[in-house]
Scaffold this active site. Structure first.
Site, PDB file in Angstrom:
ATOM      1  N   ASP A 197      13.892   9.117 -21.283  1.00  0.00           N
ATOM      2  CA  ASP A 197      14.054   8.143 -20.204  1.00  0.00           C
ATOM      3  C   ASP A 197      12.712   7.445 -19.996  1.00  0.00           C
ATOM      4  OD1 ASP A 197      14.433   6.707 -17.880  1.00  0.00           O
ATOM      5  OD2 ASP A 197      15.593   8.291 -16.885  1.00  0.00           O
ATOM      6  N   GLU A 237       2.617  -3.208 -28.826  1.00  0.00           N
ATOM      7  CA  GLU A 237       1.196  -3.414 -28.560  1.00  0.00           C
ATOM      8  C   GLU A 237       0.395  -3.159 -29.832  1.00  0.00           C
ATOM      9  OE1 GLU A 237      -2.542  -1.592 -25.981  1.00  0.00           O
ATOM     10  OE2 GLU A 237      -0.485  -1.123 -25.396  1.00  0.00           O
ATOM     11  N   HIS A 294      -9.326  -5.403 -31.258  1.00  0.00           N
ATOM     12  CA  HIS A 294      -8.074  -6.080 -30.906  1.00  0.00           C
ATOM     13  C   HIS A 294      -8.042  -7.504 -31.479  1.00  0.00           C
ATOM     14  CE1 HIS A 294      -5.560  -3.642 -28.143  1.00  0.00           C
ATOM     15  NE2 HIS A 294      -6.660  -2.911 -28.078  1.00  0.00           N
ATOM     16  N   LYS A 314      10.510   9.598 -11.114  1.00  0.00           N
ATOM     17  CA  LYS A 314      10.250   8.187 -11.426  1.00  0.00           C
ATOM     18  C   LYS A 314       9.444   7.465 -10.346  1.00  0.00           C
ATOM     19  CE  LYS A 314      14.540   8.195 -14.055  1.00  0.00           C
ATOM     20  NZ  LYS A 314      15.910   7.708 -14.193  1.00  0.00           N
TER      21      LYS A 314
END
Length: 636
Positions: free
Chosen positions: A528, A320, A624, A452
């Site tokens: 993770d 990104e 951006h 998660k």
């Protein structure tokens, strides 16, 4: 005896004699002595009573840092690091001239008065003029005398974030670092590659004050260009403008290796590949199955970031655009404010097996049994028999009919701890079966862990490392670096992160983009990435202080990280951990994993700070478009 006592003068008689002696002195001598004593006293008080010798010895280190230039295959050579800040400074030469003029005028007035003292003393109007003038001179001496006259360099350090940091350290505890840094703190970044001011030009100069042409830089060796980057003569984010992209990466690695070497982390990037490479032998049986290749991710470096009186650099793996640059701007603002302080308030990974009893009454009996201290001691012994580092800290049973969910929380050292807590949980279940023969294990994970998945229990009770981090950003830094105001950014945070998230029914999402920073660091350091779900739980708070500065805090109750096991053993990820300074197991169990959690929280706060500033100034889209879009090229 009576005559002897009477011959000794009393204290009052001695004072009368002293006054008579003073009265007999010529008035010119008397006033000259008073003026001389006043000048000597003010000079001694304002110029000799300054910083101690220790402070004067440390002052050069606050103005510059000397680092050793290091290469992986070459010997070291010294490089001088300068802050490179281009902020306007006071005109010290004008103050110096003003000081000399004040001293000269004062001395001249004294001489004139002494020559005509007999006349001036009998002229009340003239005498009043002299007294008023001398009073003004004394006020100037006490208020400004000594600025750029004796030690101008000391005055140039008008704002010392390191001293501010030392004065605002939190109380020391096991997980709240507050000891003074033994290693030199790196100054804030000299520039930031984020255009946040819509009115300003987005075309930053390629080279700083030293007028070096692009062709001249191209002719230099990589080491020479890296020295220019370290000394801020060439901005690191502009290397691709003057060099080809591949060489720019090589030079940037040399520059960052120099900076990391000053923190005793030289060579940290040696195993971070910059070209296509992956040792598949390391992957087999450990990280992935049915391997057909790998996906390369660019790794950017954020920093310096002052955290708990230490300088850290934060690697972030992301695709990104603007994310690393924006986070770096927030890190710069934090450094300019004296740094961030972080504390871990809870540390323990959880696993919640689901067991089923024959009746709800038996389920309730099991819950009550586990909550008895003597019975918990049995569970703890069974759990810890399976691990060298794991320590069972809590068993919190929850009953739902015939089901019991045993949420076990354990300290896991420097490992993230899922395998550790799962193995220990099986030992706990075996013990419970011996006490309750009808107990049936439904699932080792009953989803009350919770792993998660979004869950309120992680937001309230925490999971992994529960961290709180804060910083104070001076209002001038908010205006100059973040291009907004304290009132505007605080208002934006309230209406967006608090009210907006509440209206959306958010759970742990009272932030701007914590998941962005958490995920990027997780990918770079071998965590993770799926645990980003709960690790990104964050509430960002901002307030305006009484002095008009910005106070910011991020509270993250469930950061799940480790520095041993899993993906942390791969060379590239291990190199990123080394760059942070927390590779492998720490000298004290859990020390390195906790440091990584501190860094994740502080970097998240930096990212929050920069994005909210862009939103407050309404420059997000412009930034951006400027930095996250490449011009269309036609292939030949």
């Amino acid at each position: 005896m009576t005559n002897t006592v009477a011959s000794v003068p009393t204290v009052g008689e001695r004072l009368d004699a002293l006054i008579d002696t003073i009265d007999s002195l010529p008035s010119t001598h008397l006033y000259g002595a008073v003026v001389a004593v006043s000048v000597v006293f003010s000079f001694a008080l304002l110029n000799w009573g300054g910083p101690s010798n220790h402070t004067r010895e440390d002052a050069p280190q606050k103005r510059r840092l000397s680092w050793e230039m290091r290469r992986s295959a070459a010997s070291a050579s010294a490089v001088s690091f300068k802050s490179g800040e281009t902020e306007p400074q006071p005109k010290w030469h004008i103050l110096r001239v003003l000081n000399y003029a004040a001293v000269g005028s004062f001395a001249a007035s004294v001489v004139i008065f002494c020559r005509g003292a007999s006349v001036y003393l009998n002229d009340p109007a003239t005498l009043l003029q002299f007294l008023v003038g001398w009073s003004l001179f004394l006020c100037y001496f006490f208020g400004f005398f000594g600025i750029s006259f004796v030690d101008p360099d000391g005055m140039m350090m008008s704002y010392d974030p390191q001293q501010s940091q030392a004065n605002n350290d939190p109380q020391d505890s096991t997980n709240c670092k507050s000891s003074s840094a033994k290693k030199p703190l790196h100054p804030p970044a000299a520039a930031t590659p984020v255009c946040s001011d819509g009115k300003a030009s987005c075309k930053a100069p390629v080279v700083a004050a030293a007028a070096l042409s692009s062709s001249a830089i191209k002719e230099m060796s990589d080491e020479q260009v890296a020295q220019l980057v370290v000394s801020n003569q060439v901005k690191d984010h502009m290397l691709e403008k003057v060099l080809d992209p591949h060489r720019a990466v090589a030079v940037r690695r040399l520059a960052f290796d120099t900076k990391l070497a000053s923190l005793d982390r030289g060579g940290a990037l040696d195993e971070l590949p910059s070209g296509p490479s992956l040792d598949y032998a390391r992957v087999f049986g450990a990280n992935c199955e049915i391997v057909v290749g790998y996906v390369p991710l660019p790794v950017g470096m954020v920093g310096p970031l002052t955290l708990n009186n230490e300088t850290v650099y934060v690697p972030m793996a992301t695709t990104e655009g603007c994310l690393v640059a924006s986070t770096n701007r927030g890190a710069k603002a934090i450094c300019q404010g004296g740094g961030a302080h972080s504390c871990i308030v809870r540390d323990g990974i959880t696993r919640a097996p689901c067991v089923r009893m024959k009746t709800a009454m038996e389920a309730a009996k099991l819950k009550n049994w586990c909550e008895e201290p003597q019975h918990f001691a049995k569970l703890k012994a069974a759990f810890e028999s399976t691990t060298s580092f794991g320590k069972l800290e809590q068993c919190n049973p929850t009953v739902a009919g015939r089901n019991v969910y045993l949420r076990l929380r354990c300290f896991s050292g420097d490992a993230m701890g899922m395998n550790m807590v799962s193995k220990g949980s099986l030992a706990v279940i075996d013990l419970l079966k011996s006490e309750f023969p009808t107990l049936f294990l439904v699932a080792l994970s009953g989803n009350m862990c919770t792993d998660k998945k979004p869950a309120a229990i992680n937001w309230i009770e925490g999971r992994g490392k529960s961290v709180v981090v804060e910083a104070i950003i001076p209002k001038d830094v908010v205006r100059q670096t973040l291009k907004t105001t304290v009132q505007s950014i605080c208002s934006t945070n309230i209406h967006k992160n608090l009210i907006g998230s509440a209206m959306a029914g958010a759970m742990g999402g009272f932030n701007a983009h914590a998941a962005n920073i958490v995920t990027a660091i997780f990918l770079a350091t071998g965590q993770d990435p799926a645990q980003n779900v709960e690790s990104s739980n964050c509430i960002t708070l901002m307030e305006e202080t009484e002095e008009g500065n910005l106070w910011i805090s991020c509270t993250m109750p469930s950061i799940e990280v480790g520095t041993v096991g899993g993906g942390t053993s791969l060379p590239a990820q291990s190199a990123c951990l080394k760059a942070i300074g927390c590779k492998g197991g720490g000298a004290k169990p859990g020390q390195n994993a906790q440091q990584l959690a501190h860094v994740v929280a502080a970097a998240t706060m930096a990212g929050e700070l920069s994005l909210l500033a862009a939103l407050a100034a309404n420059t997000l889209v412009a930034a951006h478009m400027q930095h996250n879009r490449k011009p269309t090229t036609t292939s030949k």
